[in-house]
Design an enzyme around this catalytic site. Structure first.
Site, PDB file in Angstrom:
ATOM      1  N   LYS A  24      35.026  30.545  41.603  1.00  0.00           N
ATOM      2  CA  LYS A  24      35.704  29.600  40.703  1.00  0.00           C
ATOM      3  C   LYS A  24      37.216  29.656  40.906  1.00  0.00           C
ATOM      4  O   LYS A  24      37.873  28.628  41.014  1.00  0.00           O
ATOM      5  CB  LYS A  24      35.371  29.922  39.231  1.00  0.00           C
ATOM      6  N   ARG A  78      31.217  28.842  28.353  1.00  0.00           N
ATOM      7  CA  ARG A  78      30.154  29.699  28.876  1.00  0.00           C
ATOM      8  C   ARG A  78      28.885  29.570  28.042  1.00  0.00           C
ATOM      9  O   ARG A  78      27.844  30.086  28.434  1.00  0.00           O
ATOM     10  CB  ARG A  78      30.566  31.168  28.798  1.00  0.00           C
ATOM     11  N   ARG A  87      37.189  42.815  45.938  1.00  0.00           N
ATOM     12  CA  ARG A  87      38.207  41.880  45.435  1.00  0.00           C
ATOM     13  C   ARG A  87      39.458  42.626  44.965  1.00  0.00           C
ATOM     14  O   ARG A  87      39.384  43.662  44.335  1.00  0.00           O
ATOM     15  CB  ARG A  87      37.655  41.080  44.252  1.00  0.00           C
ATOM     16  N   ARG A 136      39.821  44.738  39.324  1.00  0.00           N
ATOM     17  CA  ARG A 136      39.518  44.461  37.923  1.00  0.00           C
ATOM     18  C   ARG A 136      38.597  45.531  37.351  1.00  0.00           C
ATOM     19  O   ARG A 136      37.710  46.013  38.042  1.00  0.00           O
ATOM     20  CB  ARG A 136      38.861  43.078  37.817  1.00  0.00           C
ATOM     21  N   ARG A 152      27.119  41.464  34.344  1.00  0.00           N
ATOM     22  CA  ARG A 152      27.709  40.112  34.297  1.00  0.00           C
ATOM     23  C   ARG A 152      26.769  39.084  34.912  1.00  0.00           C
ATOM     24  O   ARG A 152      26.643  37.962  34.424  1.00  0.00           O
ATOM     25  CB  ARG A 152      29.062  40.107  35.031  1.00  0.00           C
TER      26      ARG A 152
HETATM   27  P1  G5P Z   1      36.016  35.630  34.276  1.00  0.00           P
HETATM   28  O1  G5P Z   1      37.368  36.096  34.576  1.00  0.00           O
HETATM   29  O2  G5P Z   1      35.747  34.202  34.052  1.00  0.00           O
HETATM   30  P2  G5P Z   1      33.777  35.711  36.111  1.00  0.00           P
HETATM   31  O3  G5P Z   1      32.961  36.950  36.096  1.00  0.00           O
HETATM   32  O4  G5P Z   1      33.142  34.513  35.584  1.00  0.00           O
HETATM   33  O5  G5P Z   1      35.111  36.199  35.443  1.00  0.00           O
HETATM   34  P3  G5P Z   1      35.165  35.910  38.499  1.00  0.00           P
HETATM   35  O6  G5P Z   1      34.727  37.332  38.681  1.00  0.00           O
HETATM   36  O7  G5P Z   1      36.580  35.662  38.122  1.00  0.00           O
HETATM   37  O8  G5P Z   1      34.219  35.235  37.498  1.00  0.00           O
HETATM   38  P4  G5P Z   1      35.227  33.763  40.413  1.00  0.00           P
HETATM   39  O9  G5P Z   1      36.522  33.313  39.841  1.00  0.00           O
HETATM   40  O10 G5P Z   1      34.065  32.855  40.304  1.00  0.00           O
HETATM   41  O11 G5P Z   1      34.792  35.185  39.844  1.00  0.00           O
HETATM   42  O12 G5P Z   1      35.367  34.156  41.920  1.00  0.00           O
HETATM   43  P5  G5P Z   1      36.681  34.381  42.849  1.00  0.00           P
HETATM   44  O13 G5P Z   1      37.586  35.373  42.233  1.00  0.00           O
HETATM   45  O14 G5P Z   1      37.209  33.076  43.292  1.00  0.00           O
HETATM   46  O15 G5P Z   1      35.946  35.044  44.120  1.00  0.00           O
HETATM   47  C1  G5P Z   1      35.416  36.345  44.010  1.00  0.00           C
HETATM   48  C2  G5P Z   1      35.871  37.157  45.236  1.00  0.00           C
HETATM   49  O16 G5P Z   1      35.210  36.642  46.395  1.00  0.00           O
HETATM   50  C3  G5P Z   1      37.384  37.063  45.536  1.00  0.00           C
HETATM   51  O17 G5P Z   1      37.829  38.321  45.997  1.00  0.00           O
HETATM   52  C4  G5P Z   1      37.463  35.999  46.657  1.00  0.00           C
HETATM   53  O18 G5P Z   1      38.592  36.208  47.496  1.00  0.00           O
HETATM   54  C5  G5P Z   1      36.160  36.277  47.394  1.00  0.00           C
HETATM   55  N1  G5P Z   1      35.578  35.126  48.107  1.00  0.00           N
HETATM   56  C6  G5P Z   1      35.580  33.814  47.750  1.00  0.00           C
HETATM   57  N2  G5P Z   1      34.906  33.076  48.652  1.00  0.00           N
HETATM   58  C7  G5P Z   1      34.453  33.944  49.607  1.00  0.00           C
HETATM   59  C8  G5P Z   1      33.698  33.804  50.804  1.00  0.00           C
HETATM   60  O19 G5P Z   1      33.289  32.700  51.195  1.00  0.00           O
HETATM   61  N3  G5P Z   1      33.433  34.936  51.513  1.00  0.00           N
HETATM   62  C9  G5P Z   1      33.888  36.176  51.107  1.00  0.00           C
HETATM   63  N4  G5P Z   1      33.594  37.240  51.850  1.00  0.00           N
HETATM   64  N5  G5P Z   1      34.604  36.345  49.986  1.00  0.00           N
HETATM   65  C10 G5P Z   1      34.883  35.259  49.248  1.00  0.00           C
HETATM   66  O20 G5P Z   1      35.419  36.424  33.024  1.00  0.00           O
HETATM   67  C11 G5P Z   1      35.561  37.792  32.901  1.00  0.00           C
HETATM   68  C12 G5P Z   1      35.047  38.235  31.558  1.00  0.00           C
HETATM   69  O21 G5P Z   1      35.814  37.635  30.544  1.00  0.00           O
HETATM   70  C13 G5P Z   1      34.995  37.244  29.447  1.00  0.00           C
HETATM   71  C14 G5P Z   1      33.628  37.822  29.734  1.00  0.00           C
HETATM   72  O22 G5P Z   1      33.563  39.121  29.200  1.00  0.00           O
HETATM   73  C15 G5P Z   1      33.606  37.851  31.264  1.00  0.00           C
HETATM   74  O23 G5P Z   1      32.684  38.799  31.765  1.00  0.00           O
HETATM   75  N6  G5P Z   1      35.013  35.780  29.344  1.00  0.00           N
HETATM   76  C16 G5P Z   1      34.352  35.078  28.414  1.00  0.00           C
HETATM   77  N7  G5P Z   1      33.526  35.459  27.413  1.00  0.00           N
HETATM   78  C17 G5P Z   1      32.994  34.493  26.649  1.00  0.00           C
HETATM   79  N8  G5P Z   1      33.242  33.166  26.836  1.00  0.00           N
HETATM   80  C18 G5P Z   1      34.057  32.743  27.820  1.00  0.00           C
HETATM   81  N9  G5P Z   1      34.295  31.412  28.004  1.00  0.00           N
HETATM   82  C19 G5P Z   1      34.656  33.714  28.668  1.00  0.00           C
HETATM   83  N10 G5P Z   1      35.500  33.641  29.721  1.00  0.00           N
HETATM   84  C20 G5P Z   1      35.704  34.897  30.114  1.00  0.00           C
HETATM   85 MG    MG Z   2      37.830  34.047  38.301  1.00  0.00          MG
END
Ligand code: G5P
Ligand code: MG
Length: 216
Positions: A20, A92, A126, A159, A170
């Protein structure tokens, strides 16, 4: 046709680590007027500040659980800009989606669909810049200097919730909650799902969708 840069109000959803943040950065690079708002980044900022919300939210986040709706909804909805935006990680739950719908009209939901086994690997390698939310990944998007942010030169961190056991929690939460949310937006004809194992596969589909569906 809507003009993306002027009007598009979009949500980006997908499992933890589905990309995302990564896809959001590419979208806002193409469409500079779209403001990126990540609920996770907002919550981490509250934790960092030690605010009341931050203190309450921290335990849920560290355990890989969702923060209760009433704590999240207000801080996110208060930060929604007047112009075009891309909301990352919110809503979410259906309750959050309903409250968002009462506050603002949503045009499109970009839903990233990446297999869970691919994701587990990514999250443990990450690195993030807490000040800006910029993300890096060893082997995929390495920082120019190891351990340092490209723009500010400040330290990168891992993180707290990227430990393997928390990642499992998660993913389980996502599996349990994504169905109703997808259905909520599918019924409104707003859900657009993009599937693939890598950002290199998903990004061209998203880019094409935005070009086709909206005027540049
Ligand atoms: P967050 O912060 O919303 P998540 O768990 O939904 O967290 P996250 O972890 O931030 O999502 P993302 O943004 O979907 O993941 O992914 P990203 O950071 O872009 O990519 C992940 C990694 O993969 C990075 O290092 C990137 O460089 C790499 N990558 C990307 N593409 C590739 C690829 O093609 N190949 C490779 N090798 N690598 C790649 O939420 C965190 C917490 O906050 C709370 C909850 O407790 C949640 O757990 N929260 C909420 N709670 C309730 N309601 C809500 N609306 C909430 N929002 C947050
Ligand atoms: Mg994110």
């Amino acid at each position: 046709k809507l003009t993306v840069a002027q009007q598009l109000r979009a949500i980006i959803m997908g499992a933890p680590g589905s990309g995302k943040g990564t896809i959001s950065a590419r979208i806002t690079k193409n469409y500079e007027k779209m403001a990126h708002r990540s609920s996770g980044d907002m919550l981490r900022a509250q934790v960092e500040k030690g605010s009341g919300v931050g203190k309450e939210a921290k335990n849920f986040m560290d355990g890989g659980q969702l923060v209760p709706d009433h704590l999240v909804t207000k801080i996110v909805i208060n930060e929604i800009p007047d112009g075009p935006f891309l909301l990352d990680g919110f809503p979410r739950t259906v309750v959050q989606a309903e409250e968002l719908g009462n506050a603002v009209e949503i045009d499109a939901v970009i839903d990233l669909d990446v297999p869970f086994d691919v994701i587990e690997e990514r999250l443990t390698s990450r690195w993030v810049h807490p000040g800006s939310g910029r993300v890096y990944n060893t082997g995929f998007s390495d920082p120019k200097v190891p351990g340092k942010d490209d723009v500010t030169g400040e330290d990168l961190i891992q993180r707290d919730d990227d430990k393997p056991e928390t990642v499992q929690a998660r993913l389980k939460v996502y599996e349990d909650t994504c169905g109703p949310l997808r259905e909520f937006y599918a019924k409104q004809g707003k859900l657009h799902t993009f599937s693939g194992n890598a950002t290199a596969i998903i990004w061209p589909q998203v880019e094409e969708f935005l070009k086709k569906a909206y005027k540049d």
